[in-house]
Write a protein that holds these residues in place. Structure first.
Motif, PDB file in Angstrom:
ATOM      1  N   LEU A   1       0.827  -1.205   0.000  1.00  0.00           N
ATOM      2  CA  LEU A   1       0.000   0.000   0.000  1.00  0.00           C
ATOM      3  C   LEU A   1       0.862   1.257   0.000  1.00  0.00           C
ATOM      4  CD1 LEU A   1      -0.711   1.782   2.850  1.00  0.00           C
ATOM      5  CD2 LEU A   1      -1.608  -0.411   3.480  1.00  0.00           C
ATOM      6  N   LEU A   2       2.002   1.231   0.691  1.00  0.00           N
ATOM      7  CA  LEU A   2       2.873   2.408   0.703  1.00  0.00           C
ATOM      8  C   LEU A   2       3.575   2.593  -0.638  1.00  0.00           C
ATOM      9  CD1 LEU A   2       4.266   2.161   4.326  1.00  0.00           C
ATOM     10  CD2 LEU A   2       2.529   3.742   3.447  1.00  0.00           C
ATOM     11  N   ASP A   3       3.946   1.502  -1.300  1.00  0.00           N
ATOM     12  CA  ASP A   3       4.529   1.611  -2.639  1.00  0.00           C
ATOM     13  C   ASP A   3       3.528   2.228  -3.603  1.00  0.00           C
ATOM     14  OD1 ASP A   3       6.915   0.508  -1.796  1.00  0.00           O
ATOM     15  OD2 ASP A   3       6.532  -1.470  -2.678  1.00  0.00           O
ATOM     16  N   TYR A   4       2.292   1.749  -3.544  1.00  0.00           N
ATOM     17  CA  TYR A   4       1.246   2.279  -4.412  1.00  0.00           C
ATOM     18  C   TYR A   4       1.028   3.766  -4.138  1.00  0.00           C
ATOM     19  CZ  TYR A   4      -3.289   3.054  -6.568  1.00  0.00           C
ATOM     20  OH  TYR A   4      -4.314   3.564  -7.327  1.00  0.00           O
ATOM     21  N   MET A   5       0.899   4.110  -2.859  1.00  0.00           N
ATOM     22  CA  MET A   5       0.678   5.513  -2.486  1.00  0.00           C
ATOM     23  C   MET A   5       1.855   6.391  -2.904  1.00  0.00           C
ATOM     24  SD  MET A   5      -2.232   6.187  -0.721  1.00  0.00           S
ATOM     25  CE  MET A   5      -1.683   7.707  -0.009  1.00  0.00           C
ATOM     26  N   SER A   6       3.078   5.908  -2.688  1.00  0.00           N
ATOM     27  CA  SER A   6       4.270   6.692  -3.021  1.00  0.00           C
ATOM     28  C   SER A   6       4.336   7.009  -4.509  1.00  0.00           C
ATOM     29  CB  SER A   6       5.535   5.950  -2.610  1.00  0.00           C
ATOM     30  OG  SER A   6       5.628   5.887  -1.217  1.00  0.00           O
ATOM     31  N   ALA A   7       3.910   6.078  -5.342  1.00  0.00           N
ATOM     32  CA  ALA A   7       3.921   6.295  -6.784  1.00  0.00           C
ATOM     33  C   ALA A   7       2.949   7.392  -7.197  1.00  0.00           C
ATOM     34  CB  ALA A   7       3.591   4.991  -7.511  1.00  0.00           C
ATOM     35  N   HIS A   8       1.881   7.559  -6.435  1.00  0.00           N
ATOM     36  CA  HIS A   8       0.851   8.544  -6.775  1.00  0.00           C
ATOM     37  C   HIS A   8       0.958   9.831  -5.969  1.00  0.00           C
ATOM     38  CE1 HIS A   8      -0.741   4.753  -8.320  1.00  0.00           C
ATOM     39  NE2 HIS A   8      -1.312   5.506  -9.233  1.00  0.00           N
ATOM     40  N   SER A   9       1.419   9.719  -4.733  1.00  0.00           N
ATOM     41  CA  SER A   9       1.518  10.892  -3.857  1.00  0.00           C
ATOM     42  C   SER A   9       2.516  10.610  -2.737  1.00  0.00           C
ATOM     43  CB  SER A   9       0.142  11.222  -3.259  1.00  0.00           C
ATOM     44  OG  SER A   9       0.261  12.242  -2.292  1.00  0.00           O
ATOM     45  N   PRO A  10       3.790  10.943  -2.953  1.00  0.00           N
ATOM     46  CA  PRO A  10       4.794  10.685  -1.912  1.00  0.00           C
ATOM     47  C   PRO A  10       4.441  11.318  -0.562  1.00  0.00           C
ATOM     48  CG  PRO A  10       5.863  11.259  -3.976  1.00  0.00           C
ATOM     49  CD  PRO A  10       4.383  11.492  -4.158  1.00  0.00           C
ATOM     50  N   GLN A  11       3.937  12.540  -0.564  1.00  0.00           N
ATOM     51  CA  GLN A  11       3.561  13.197   0.691  1.00  0.00           C
ATOM     52  C   GLN A  11       2.370  12.501   1.329  1.00  0.00           C
ATOM     53  OE1 GLN A  11       6.315  14.592   1.426  1.00  0.00           O
ATOM     54  NE2 GLN A  11       5.356  16.422   2.224  1.00  0.00           N
ATOM     55  N   GLY A  12       1.425  12.090   0.512  1.00  0.00           N
ATOM     56  CA  GLY A  12       0.262  11.362   1.020  1.00  0.00           C
ATOM     57  C   GLY A  12       0.677  10.042   1.650  1.00  0.00           C
ATOM     58  N   ALA A  13       1.635   9.367   1.032  1.00  0.00           N
ATOM     59  CA  ALA A  13       2.124   8.093   1.578  1.00  0.00           C
ATOM     60  C   ALA A  13       2.737   8.299   2.957  1.00  0.00           C
ATOM     61  CB  ALA A  13       3.143   7.473   0.628  1.00  0.00           C
ATOM     62  N   LYS A  14       3.454   9.397   3.135  1.00  0.00           N
ATOM     63  CA  LYS A  14       4.061   9.682   4.445  1.00  0.00           C
ATOM     64  C   LYS A  14       2.986   9.911   5.507  1.00  0.00           C
ATOM     65  CE  LYS A  14       8.361  11.531   2.661  1.00  0.00           C
ATOM     66  NZ  LYS A  14       9.211  12.713   2.529  1.00  0.00           N
ATOM     67  N   ARG A  15       1.938  10.625   5.133  1.00  0.00           N
ATOM     68  CA  ARG A  15       0.846  10.879   6.086  1.00  0.00           C
ATOM     69  C   ARG A  15       0.123   9.595   6.452  1.00  0.00           C
ATOM     70  NH1 ARG A  15       0.281  15.467   2.770  1.00  0.00           N
ATOM     71  NH2 ARG A  15      -1.389  14.470   1.598  1.00  0.00           N
ATOM     72  N   VAL A  16      -0.155   8.766   5.438  1.00  0.00           N
ATOM     73  CA  VAL A  16      -0.837   7.492   5.681  1.00  0.00           C
ATOM     74  C   VAL A  16       0.032   6.593   6.558  1.00  0.00           C
ATOM     75  CG1 VAL A  16      -1.654   5.370   4.586  1.00  0.00           C
ATOM     76  CG2 VAL A  16      -2.289   7.584   3.633  1.00  0.00           C
ATOM     77  N   GLN A  17       1.312   6.511   6.247  1.00  0.00           N
ATOM     78  CA  GLN A  17       2.230   5.680   7.038  1.00  0.00           C
ATOM     79  C   GLN A  17       2.270   6.140   8.491  1.00  0.00           C
ATOM     80  OE1 GLN A  17       6.362   5.794   5.845  1.00  0.00           O
ATOM     81  NE2 GLN A  17       6.745   3.815   6.802  1.00  0.00           N
ATOM     82  N   ALA A  18       2.341   7.446   8.709  1.00  0.00           N
ATOM     83  CA  ALA A  18       2.378   7.978  10.082  1.00  0.00           C
ATOM     84  C   ALA A  18       1.081   7.648  10.824  1.00  0.00           C
ATOM     85  CB  ALA A  18       2.607   9.486  10.050  1.00  0.00           C
ATOM     86  N   ARG A  19      -0.047   7.750  10.141  1.00  0.00           N
ATOM     87  CA  ARG A  19      -1.340   7.465  10.787  1.00  0.00           C
ATOM     88  C   ARG A  19      -1.461   5.987  11.138  1.00  0.00           C
ATOM     89  NH1 ARG A  19      -4.881   9.068  14.324  1.00  0.00           N
ATOM     90  NH2 ARG A  19      -6.952   8.286  13.883  1.00  0.00           N
ATOM     91  N   ILE A  20      -1.085   5.111  10.218  1.00  0.00           N
ATOM     92  CA  ILE A  20      -1.144   3.677  10.490  1.00  0.00           C
ATOM     93  C   ILE A  20      -0.231   3.326  11.650  1.00  0.00           C
ATOM     94  CG2 ILE A  20      -0.575   1.390   9.563  1.00  0.00           C
ATOM     95  CD1 ILE A  20      -1.600   2.426   6.821  1.00  0.00           C
ATOM     96  N   LYS A  21       0.964   3.890  11.665  1.00  0.00           N
ATOM     97  CA  LYS A  21       1.909   3.632  12.762  1.00  0.00           C
ATOM     98  C   LYS A  21       1.328   4.098  14.098  1.00  0.00           C
ATOM     99  CE  LYS A  21       6.527   4.614  14.407  1.00  0.00           C
ATOM    100  NZ  LYS A  21       7.702   5.458  14.334  1.00  0.00           N
ATOM    101  N   ALA A  22       0.731   5.282  14.117  1.00  0.00           N
ATOM    102  CA  ALA A  22       0.149   5.811  15.358  1.00  0.00           C
ATOM    103  C   ALA A  22      -0.986   4.921  15.861  1.00  0.00           C
ATOM    104  CB  ALA A  22      -0.350   7.235  15.139  1.00  0.00           C
ATOM    105  N   ILE A  23      -1.834   4.462  14.953  1.00  0.00           N
ATOM    106  CA  ILE A  23      -2.952   3.589  15.333  1.00  0.00           C
ATOM    107  C   ILE A  23      -2.428   2.273  15.889  1.00  0.00           C
ATOM    108  CG2 ILE A  23      -4.855   2.199  14.376  1.00  0.00           C
ATOM    109  CD1 ILE A  23      -5.625   5.105  14.796  1.00  0.00           C
ATOM    110  N   ILE A  24      -1.441   1.695  15.225  1.00  0.00           N
ATOM    111  CA  ILE A  24      -0.886   0.421  15.682  1.00  0.00           C
ATOM    112  C   ILE A  24      -0.235   0.587  17.049  1.00  0.00           C
ATOM    113  CG2 ILE A  24       0.940  -1.271  15.231  1.00  0.00           C
ATOM    114  CD1 ILE A  24       0.134  -1.080  12.241  1.00  0.00           C
ATOM    115  N   GLU A  25       0.505   1.668  17.255  1.00  0.00           N
ATOM    116  CA  GLU A  25       1.150   1.898  18.548  1.00  0.00           C
ATOM    117  C   GLU A  25       0.129   2.106  19.665  1.00  0.00           C
ATOM    118  OE1 GLU A  25       4.068   4.960  17.927  1.00  0.00           O
ATOM    119  OE2 GLU A  25       5.434   3.537  16.945  1.00  0.00           O
ATOM    120  N   LEU A  26      -1.045   2.596  19.326  1.00  0.00           N
ATOM    121  CA  LEU A  26      -2.113   2.776  20.312  1.00  0.00           C
ATOM    122  C   LEU A  26      -2.526   1.438  20.928  1.00  0.00           C
ATOM    123  CD1 LEU A  26      -3.948   4.928  21.563  1.00  0.00           C
ATOM    124  CD2 LEU A  26      -5.525   4.545  19.671  1.00  0.00           C
ATOM    125  N   THR A  27      -2.403   0.366  20.164  1.00  0.00           N
ATOM    126  CA  THR A  27      -2.786  -0.945  20.688  1.00  0.00           C
ATOM    127  C   THR A  27      -1.878  -1.400  21.831  1.00  0.00           C
ATOM    128  OG1 THR A  27      -1.448  -2.219  19.107  1.00  0.00           O
ATOM    129  CG2 THR A  27      -3.713  -1.673  18.457  1.00  0.00           C
TER     130      THR A  27
END
Length: 95
Positions: A16-42
């Motif tokens: 998913l990050l490869d796909y996002m990076s190809a279309h929107s590198p900045q968007g991929a960074k935001r998505v990655q940060a959000r997923i990481k934050a959610i996972i760390e919440l667990t």
């Protein structure tokens, strides 16, 4: 508690990050940060996710992004099984 990612979960994230990076590198960074934050919440709130049809697996959303994190609560770890687009709102356990 510690985090452990299964091989399929790591593949999901990379895909998913490869796909996002190809279309929107900045968007991929935001998505990655959000997923990481959610996972760390667990780690501090392991019961936060909704139960799935599999009673050992829980599901978290990554709002505002359309991804779901499927995880299991172990004795001393949170096991991340999958990260899927919400349109694929299913978790298939490895055989």
């Amino acid at each position: 508690m510690k985090l452990r990612y299964t091989a399929p979960a790591l593949a999901d994230l990379a895909g998913l990050l490869d796909y996002m990076s190809a279309h929107s590198p900045q968007g991929a960074k935001r998505v990655q940060a959000r997923i990481k934050a959610i996972i760390e919440l667990t780690l501090t709130h392991p019961q936060i996710g909704l139960r799935t049809e599999d009673p050992t697996v829980r599901r978290l959303t990554t709002s505002p992004y359309p991804y779901l994190v499927f995880y299991e609560i172990g004795n001393d770890e949170i096991i991340i099984h999958a990260v899927r687009h919400a349109a694929r709102d299913q978790f298939e356990r490895e055989a």
